[in-house]
Motif scaffolding. Sequence first.
Motif, PDB file in Angstrom:
ATOM      1  N   TRP A  79      -3.137   4.518  -2.405  1.00  0.00           N
ATOM      2  CA  TRP A  79      -3.725   3.262  -2.878  1.00  0.00           C
ATOM      3  C   TRP A  79      -3.576   2.166  -1.843  1.00  0.00           C
ATOM      4  O   TRP A  79      -2.501   1.939  -1.302  1.00  0.00           O
ATOM      5  N   ARG A  80      -4.667   1.494  -1.541  1.00  0.00           N
ATOM      6  CA  ARG A  80      -4.686   0.359  -0.625  1.00  0.00           C
ATOM      7  C   ARG A  80      -5.202  -0.842  -1.404  1.00  0.00           C
ATOM      8  O   ARG A  80      -6.293  -0.801  -1.965  1.00  0.00           O
TER       9      ARG A  80
ATOM     10  N   ALA B  62       0.850  -1.190   0.000  1.00  0.00           N
ATOM     11  CA  ALA B  62       0.000   0.000   0.000  1.00  0.00           C
ATOM     12  C   ALA B  62       0.886   1.240   0.000  1.00  0.00           C
ATOM     13  O   ALA B  62       2.029   1.210   0.434  1.00  0.00           O
ATOM     14  N   ASP B  63       0.332   2.338  -0.494  1.00  0.00           N
ATOM     15  CA  ASP B  63       1.038   3.610  -0.401  1.00  0.00           C
ATOM     16  C   ASP B  63       0.061   4.676   0.083  1.00  0.00           C
ATOM     17  O   ASP B  63      -1.045   4.354   0.512  1.00  0.00           O
TER      18      ASP B  63
ATOM     19  N   ASP C  81      -9.247  -1.703  -3.288  1.00  0.00           N
ATOM     20  CA  ASP C  81      -9.369  -1.647  -4.741  1.00  0.00           C
ATOM     21  C   ASP C  81     -10.253  -2.794  -5.224  1.00  0.00           C
ATOM     22  O   ASP C  81      -9.892  -3.965  -5.063  1.00  0.00           O
TER      23      ASP C  81
END
Length: 94
Positions: free
Chosen positions: A22-23, A18-19, A27
Amino acid sequence: MQVSQVAYDRFRLELPAADATWRPLADPETLAETAAWLWAFGPSPLIAVVGYDKDTPKWLTSWKSRAVRFAPGGASAGAAVVAGRPSDVNVFIV
């Protein structure tokens, strides 16, 4: 997504990291791909083990579950639920 076969009937699934924006488990495309892979290559039906503390979660009461001795993720209690359809698998991935 990367999948490695650990044993004859055991696989290890690794999702991308993850960042900040975005996980992977948030999504829908990643969830659908993961659920489809689990359904295709895992034992059918799949058994999900849900961990919880204190009282059984209200959402879990709509499923036929059994108490189990194994409590994942450091939870104090666990319940096993049969995921009998591919669409059920998505519920238990997150």
